[in-house]
Design a protein around this motif. Structure first.
Motif, PDB file in Angstrom:
ATOM      1  N   SER A  97     -15.757 -42.218 -16.358  1.00  0.00           N
ATOM      2  CA  SER A  97     -15.797 -41.043 -15.870  1.00  0.00           C
ATOM      3  C   SER A  97     -15.612 -40.909 -14.900  1.00  0.00           C
ATOM      4  CB  SER A  97     -16.401 -40.697 -16.536  1.00  0.00           C
ATOM      5  OG  SER A  97     -17.799 -40.764 -16.526  1.00  0.00           O
ATOM      6  N   LYS A  98     -14.619 -39.401 -14.805  1.00  0.00           N
ATOM      7  CA  LYS A  98     -14.850 -38.966 -13.081  1.00  0.00           C
ATOM      8  C   LYS A  98     -16.328 -38.407 -13.014  1.00  0.00           C
ATOM      9  CE  LYS A  98     -10.650 -36.623 -13.154  1.00  0.00           C
ATOM     10  NZ  LYS A  98     -10.187 -35.347 -13.419  1.00  0.00           N
ATOM     11  N   LYS A  99     -17.367 -38.520 -13.079  1.00  0.00           N
ATOM     12  CA  LYS A  99     -19.346 -38.209 -13.185  1.00  0.00           C
ATOM     13  C   LYS A  99     -19.317 -39.782 -13.347  1.00  0.00           C
ATOM     14  CE  LYS A  99     -23.460 -36.532 -15.878  1.00  0.00           C
ATOM     15  NZ  LYS A  99     -23.891 -36.271 -17.080  1.00  0.00           N
ATOM     16  N   GLU A 100     -18.855 -40.693 -13.567  1.00  0.00           N
ATOM     17  CA  GLU A 100     -19.780 -41.831 -12.621  1.00  0.00           C
ATOM     18  C   GLU A 100     -19.026 -42.324 -11.566  1.00  0.00           C
ATOM     19  OE1 GLU A 100     -20.049 -44.285 -16.877  1.00  0.00           O
ATOM     20  OE2 GLU A 100     -17.865 -43.867 -16.814  1.00  0.00           O
ATOM     21  N   ASP A 111     -12.066 -34.780  -8.508  1.00  0.00           N
ATOM     22  CA  ASP A 111     -10.759 -34.767  -9.338  1.00  0.00           C
ATOM     23  C   ASP A 111      -9.843 -34.578  -8.071  1.00  0.00           C
ATOM     24  OD1 ASP A 111     -10.231 -33.632 -12.161  1.00  0.00           O
ATOM     25  OD2 ASP A 111     -10.991 -31.859 -11.392  1.00  0.00           O
ATOM     26  N   ALA A 118     -18.662 -39.895  -9.426  1.00  0.00           N
ATOM     27  CA  ALA A 118     -19.107 -39.067  -8.434  1.00  0.00           C
ATOM     28  C   ALA A 118     -20.764 -39.533  -7.952  1.00  0.00           C
ATOM     29  CB  ALA A 118     -18.972 -37.568  -9.270  1.00  0.00           C
ATOM     30  N   LYS A 119     -20.630 -40.396  -8.926  1.00  0.00           N
ATOM     31  CA  LYS A 119     -22.461 -41.140  -8.972  1.00  0.00           C
ATOM     32  C   LYS A 119     -22.230 -42.248  -7.902  1.00  0.00           C
ATOM     33  CE  LYS A 119     -26.496 -42.804 -11.132  1.00  0.00           C
ATOM     34  NZ  LYS A 119     -26.642 -43.350 -12.287  1.00  0.00           N
ATOM     35  N   SER A 157     -19.643 -35.204  -5.654  1.00  0.00           N
ATOM     36  CA  SER A 157     -19.838 -33.883  -6.990  1.00  0.00           C
ATOM     37  C   SER A 157     -18.378 -34.321  -7.885  1.00  0.00           C
ATOM     38  CB  SER A 157     -19.566 -32.383  -6.736  1.00  0.00           C
ATOM     39  OG  SER A 157     -18.057 -32.229  -6.145  1.00  0.00           O
ATOM     40  N   VAL A 158     -17.981 -33.734  -9.251  1.00  0.00           N
ATOM     41  CA  VAL A 158     -16.942 -34.286  -9.914  1.00  0.00           C
ATOM     42  C   VAL A 158     -16.175 -33.788  -9.314  1.00  0.00           C
ATOM     43  CG1 VAL A 158     -16.271 -33.990 -12.459  1.00  0.00           C
ATOM     44  CG2 VAL A 158     -18.636 -35.008 -12.094  1.00  0.00           C
TER      45      VAL A 158
END
Length: 85
Positions: A36-39, A52, A41-42, A47-48
């Motif tokens: 995911s974009k969240k992963e 993006d 970002a981490k 940030s997400v």
């Protein structure tokens, strides 16, 4: 991959370099990275929203391709990110 982009006159932000580096490494090890974009970002320490924007730019430059993945039900799953060679 990063050295190639710099020698071609393409300037990337530090976050874009980290994201491209991670996707490139995973593409070398396997067929890309499904996350995911969240992963992302981490992994990149940003940030997400930064992910993006970075993915949008890396795609526009032809450095990364994104394969959207969906479950049989049609639900969106984690995308597959792959560095283009």
């Amino acid at each position: 991959m990063r050295g190639e982009t710099e020698s071609q006159g393409v300037r990337l932000s530090s976050a874009q370099k980290r994201i491209l580096g991670y996707i490139s490494a995973e593409t070398t090890l396997s067929d890309g990275v499904r996350c995911s974009k969240k992963e992302l970002a981490k992994q990149a320490g940003c940030s997400v929203q930064t992910v993006d924007r970075a993915i949008f730019r890396l795609r526009k430059l032809g450095l990364v391709e994104v394969e959207e993945c969906h479950a049989d039900s049609g639900a969106q799953m984690a995308n597959l990110y792959r560095a283009k060679r």
